[in-house]
Design a protein around this motif. Structure first.
Motif, PDB file in Angstrom:
ATOM      1  N   LYS A  88       0.264 -17.586 -20.716  1.00 49.98           N
ATOM      2  CA  LYS A  88       1.087 -16.839 -19.759  1.00 49.98           C
ATOM      3  C   LYS A  88       1.338 -17.660 -18.507  1.00 49.98           C
ATOM      4  O   LYS A  88       2.480 -17.764 -18.031  1.00 49.98           O
ATOM      5  N   ASN A  89       0.289 -18.283 -17.966  1.00 48.87           N
ATOM      6  CA  ASN A  89       0.444 -19.093 -16.758  1.00 48.87           C
ATOM      7  C   ASN A  89       1.314 -20.321 -17.017  1.00 48.87           C
ATOM      8  O   ASN A  89       2.143 -20.694 -16.176  1.00 48.87           O
ATOM      9  N   THR A  90       1.117 -20.950 -18.170  1.00 50.90           N
ATOM     10  CA  THR A  90       1.888 -22.158 -18.489  1.00 50.90           C
ATOM     11  C   THR A  90       3.368 -21.847 -18.622  1.00 50.90           C
ATOM     12  O   THR A  90       4.217 -22.578 -18.091  1.00 50.90           O
ATOM     13  N   PHE A  91       3.695 -20.766 -19.320  1.00 55.04           N
ATOM     14  CA  PHE A  91       5.107 -20.417 -19.473  1.00 55.04           C
ATOM     15  C   PHE A  91       5.702 -19.924 -18.155  1.00 55.04           C
ATOM     16  O   PHE A  91       6.886 -20.139 -17.887  1.00 55.04           O
ATOM     17  N   LEU A  92       4.875 -19.292 -17.322  1.00 56.77           N
ATOM     18  CA  LEU A  92       5.352 -18.896 -15.996  1.00 56.77           C
ATOM     19  C   LEU A  92       5.711 -20.133 -15.182  1.00 56.77           C
ATOM     20  O   LEU A  92       6.782 -20.188 -14.545  1.00 56.77           O
ATOM     21  N   VAL A  93       4.833 -21.126 -15.207  1.00 59.03           N
ATOM     22  CA  VAL A  93       5.108 -22.378 -14.504  1.00 59.03           C
ATOM     23  C   VAL A  93       6.325 -23.077 -15.104  1.00 59.03           C
ATOM     24  O   VAL A  93       7.196 -23.579 -14.388  1.00 59.03           O
ATOM     25  N   ALA A  94       6.401 -23.105 -16.462  1.00 62.80           N
ATOM     26  CA  ALA A  94       7.504 -23.793 -17.131  1.00 62.80           C
ATOM     27  C   ALA A  94       8.844 -23.127 -16.841  1.00 62.80           C
ATOM     28  O   ALA A  94       9.848 -23.811 -16.619  1.00 62.80           O
ATOM     29  N   ILE A  95       8.870 -21.796 -16.840  1.00 60.62           N
ATOM     30  CA  ILE A  95      10.121 -21.073 -16.611  1.00 60.62           C
ATOM     31  C   ILE A  95      10.616 -21.278 -15.182  1.00 60.62           C
ATOM     32  O   ILE A  95      11.818 -21.429 -14.942  1.00 60.62           O
ATOM     33  N   ILE A  96       9.680 -21.299 -14.225  1.00 60.49           N
ATOM     34  CA  ILE A  96      10.072 -21.429 -12.816  1.00 60.49           C
ATOM     35  C   ILE A  96      10.315 -22.888 -12.442  1.00 60.49           C
ATOM     36  O   ILE A  96      11.376 -23.239 -11.928  1.00 60.49           O
ATOM     37  N   THR A  97       9.331 -23.746 -12.694  1.00 58.83           N
ATOM     38  CA  THR A  97       9.454 -25.136 -12.255  1.00 58.83           C
ATOM     39  C   THR A  97      10.359 -25.961 -13.155  1.00 58.83           C
ATOM     40  O   THR A  97      10.972 -26.927 -12.698  1.00 58.83           O
ATOM     41  N   GLY A  98      10.442 -25.592 -14.458  1.00 65.36           N
ATOM     42  CA  GLY A  98      11.298 -26.344 -15.370  1.00 65.36           C
ATOM     43  C   GLY A  98      12.771 -26.196 -15.034  1.00 65.36           C
ATOM     44  O   GLY A  98      13.376 -27.105 -14.448  1.00 65.36           O
ATOM     45  N   PRO A  99      13.403 -25.055 -15.358  1.00 61.55           N
ATOM     46  CA  PRO A  99      14.830 -24.892 -15.065  1.00 61.55           C
ATOM     47  C   PRO A  99      15.158 -24.950 -13.567  1.00 61.55           C
ATOM     48  O   PRO A  99      16.129 -25.599 -13.185  1.00 61.55           O
ATOM     49  N   VAL A 100      14.348 -24.287 -12.731  1.00 62.37           N
ATOM     50  CA  VAL A 100      14.642 -24.277 -11.293  1.00 62.37           C
ATOM     51  C   VAL A 100      14.531 -25.683 -10.716  1.00 62.37           C
ATOM     52  O   VAL A 100      15.399 -26.141  -9.960  1.00 62.37           O
ATOM     53  N   GLY A 101      13.434 -26.397 -11.053  1.00 62.09           N
ATOM     54  CA  GLY A 101      13.272 -27.761 -10.565  1.00 62.09           C
ATOM     55  C   GLY A 101      14.363 -28.683 -11.076  1.00 62.09           C
ATOM     56  O   GLY A 101      14.854 -29.552 -10.351  1.00 62.09           O
ATOM     57  N   TYR A 102      14.759 -28.491 -12.334  1.00 61.21           N
ATOM     58  CA  TYR A 102      15.816 -29.303 -12.945  1.00 61.21           C
ATOM     59  C   TYR A 102      17.146 -29.092 -12.223  1.00 61.21           C
ATOM     60  O   TYR A 102      17.837 -30.052 -11.852  1.00 61.21           O
ATOM     61  N   ILE A 103      17.496 -27.836 -12.006  1.00 62.71           N
ATOM     62  CA  ILE A 103      18.763 -27.516 -11.339  1.00 62.71           C
ATOM     63  C   ILE A 103      18.738 -27.978  -9.884  1.00 62.71           C
ATOM     64  O   ILE A 103      19.714 -28.547  -9.373  1.00 62.71           O
ATOM     65  N   MET A 104      17.610 -27.744  -9.194  1.00 63.12           N
ATOM     66  CA  MET A 104      17.501 -28.177  -7.802  1.00 63.12           C
ATOM     67  C   MET A 104      17.614 -29.695  -7.684  1.00 63.12           C
ATOM     68  O   MET A 104      18.283 -30.209  -6.774  1.00 63.12           O
ATOM     69  N   ALA A 105      16.967 -30.417  -8.596  1.00 65.07           N
ATOM     70  CA  ALA A 105      17.027 -31.881  -8.568  1.00 65.07           C
ATOM     71  C   ALA A 105      18.462 -32.362  -8.722  1.00 65.07           C
ATOM     72  O   ALA A 105      18.904 -33.289  -8.022  1.00 65.07           O
ATOM     73  N   PHE A 106      19.212 -31.731  -9.639  1.00 64.87           N
ATOM     74  CA  PHE A 106      20.603 -32.147  -9.838  1.00 64.87           C
ATOM     75  C   PHE A 106      21.464 -31.787  -8.630  1.00 64.87           C
ATOM     76  O   PHE A 106      22.290 -32.596  -8.189  1.00 64.87           O
ATOM     77  N   ILE A 107      21.285 -30.578  -8.099  1.00 69.28           N
ATOM     78  CA  ILE A 107      22.097 -30.166  -6.944  1.00 69.28           C
ATOM     79  C   ILE A 107      21.839 -31.075  -5.749  1.00 69.28           C
ATOM     80  O   ILE A 107      22.776 -31.526  -5.069  1.00 69.28           O
TER      81      ILE A 107
END
Length: 312
Positions: A88-107
Motif C-alpha cells: 500500500k505504501n509503495t503504490f501510494l509513493v509510486a502513484i504520487i511521486t511517479g506520475p506527478v514527479g514525471y509531469i513536474m520534471a517535464f513542465i
C-alpha cells in the motif's frame, strides 16, 4: 493441410536463413558487443533467474536450499500483513511521486528551456542537486525532528501554535505525509536532466514548419512537435521514474526509523531488506524481489503503451 504446413516451414526456413546471413554480415558488430553482453548476463540476467529459483525455496544462506513450491508466495499474499502495508505504501509513493514527479520534471524542463543560457544552467543545477547529493533528505531529519530542536517544532512552539513537539517522523498520522513530498523532491533530478537535453536537441526549423502548416498556439506545438521528438527521452524518464518510485527504501528507513512505528513507512524494498539482510530468509526475500520485478515490468509496459500514442 499438408500444403499449409509446407508453406509455413518454408517461410520459417527462409527467415532463419535470412537471420543467419545477417548475423554473419554483422559478426564484427556482435564481437564488439560481446564484453557488454557477458557482463549483462553475468550481473543482471543470471542473478534475476537465480532469485526467481530461490523464491520457490526455503534458503537461509548457510544450508542447502529446500524446494517448497509456491509456499513463499502464498505466505506473502495471504498471511504477511506487514507486506500488505508495504505494498500500500509503495503504490501510494509510486502513484504520487511517479506520475506527478514525471509531469513536474517535464513542465519545469519545458519552462526552463526558454530561459537565457546562464540562468538555465543555474536552475538546472538547483533541480539536479538532490540526485547528486544522495543523502540530501537527511536535512529534513533536522527540520522535522520530533523534539523541540526540530526547526518546524521550534517555530510552532515559539509562535504559540503548539505546546508540545509534534512527532512528525514517528507518528503514523504524519510520517508518510512528510516522507512523500521529500521523495517527490528527490525524484525530479534524472528525468528532468534528460528532458532538458531532449528539448535542446529539437530542430528549431520544425517549429517554423509547424506554424506554416497550421499550428496556432504553444499547446499544439507541444503536442504535435515537442513530444513526438522527445519520445526516447520521455521513455527514459518514465522508466527512471517508475524504477525510483518502486525502489524507495533509504528515505523511509533513515527518517522514520527501521522499523518505523507500526510499520507506517514500510515499503516493499524495506520489507525485502528486512528479510534478506536482517533475518537472512533469502527464499522469502527472493519472492518479494520477484513480485517487485513483475510489478515494475507491468508498469513500464503500461507507460510505453501510453507514450506510443503521443502525437497521434
Amino acid at each position: 493441410m499438408s500444403e499449409i504446413w509446407t508453406k509455413y516451414f518454408n517461410k520459417k526456413k527462409i527467415q532463419i536463413a535470412d537471420t543467419t546471413r545477417r548475423a554473419k554480415n554483422l559478426k564484427f558488430c556482435y564481437l564488439f558487443l560481446l564484453p557488454y553482453a557477458i557482463l549483462f548476463i553475468t550481473f543482471s540476467i543470471l542473478p534475476m533467474l537465480t532469485s526467481i529459483y530461490y523464491s520457490f525455496t526455503n534458503f537461509n544462506i548457510l544450508e542447502k536450499p529446500d524446494f517448497i513450491g509456491a509456499r513463499n508466495y502464498i505466505n506473502l499474499f495471504l498471511q504477511d500483513e506487514v507486506f500488505q502495508t508495504a505494498v500500500k505504501n509503495t503504490f501510494l509513493v509510486a502513484i504520487i511521486t511517479g506520475p506527478v514527479g514525471y509531469i513536474m520534471a517535464f513542465i519545469f524542463a519545458w519552462l526552463i528551456n526558454e530561459l537565457p543560457n546562464k540562468v538555465r544552467m543555474f536552475v538546472v543545477f538547483f533541480f539536479y542537486t538532490p540526485s547528486i547529493a544522495g543523502s540530501a533528505y537527511m536535512i529534513f531529519k533536522t527540520v522535522f525532528s520530533d523534539d523541540r530542536y526540530g526547526w518546524v517544532n521550534n517555530i510552532l512552539i515559539k509562535f504559540g501554535f503548539i505546546n508540545q513537539p509534534i512527532s512528525f517522523l514517528t507518528n503514523p498520522e504524519y510520517t508518510m505525509k512528510i516522507i512523500i513530498p521529500i521523495i517527490l523532491w528527490m525524484s525530479l533530478g534524472t528525468g528532468f536532466l534528460s528532458f532538458v537535453a531532449g528539448l535542446k536537441g529539437i530542430d528549431k526549423s520544425q517549429y517554423e514548419a509547424g506554424y506554416i502548416d497550421g499550428i496556432q498556439n504553444r499547446w499544439q506545438e507541444l503536442w504535435f512537435i515537442t513530444l513526438p521528438n522527445m519520445k526516447p527521452m520521455l521513455l527514459f524518464g518514465a522508466v527512471m521514474s517508475i524504477t525510483q518510485a518502486f525502489n524507495v527504501c533509504d528515505v523511509p528507513m533513515n527518517l522514520a526509523g527501521y522499523p518505523s512505528t507500526d510499520y507506517c513507512a514500510r515499503t516493499v524494498v524495506t520489507h525485502l531488506f528486512d528479510y534478506g539482510y536482517t533475518r537472512f530468509e533469502m527464499g522469502y526475500a527472493s519472492a518479494i524481489a520477484t513480485v517487485l520485478f513483475l510489478a515494475m515490468i507491468i508498469c513500464n509496459k503500461i507507460i510505453q503503451s501510453l507514450l506510443s500514442r503521443v502525437g497521434h
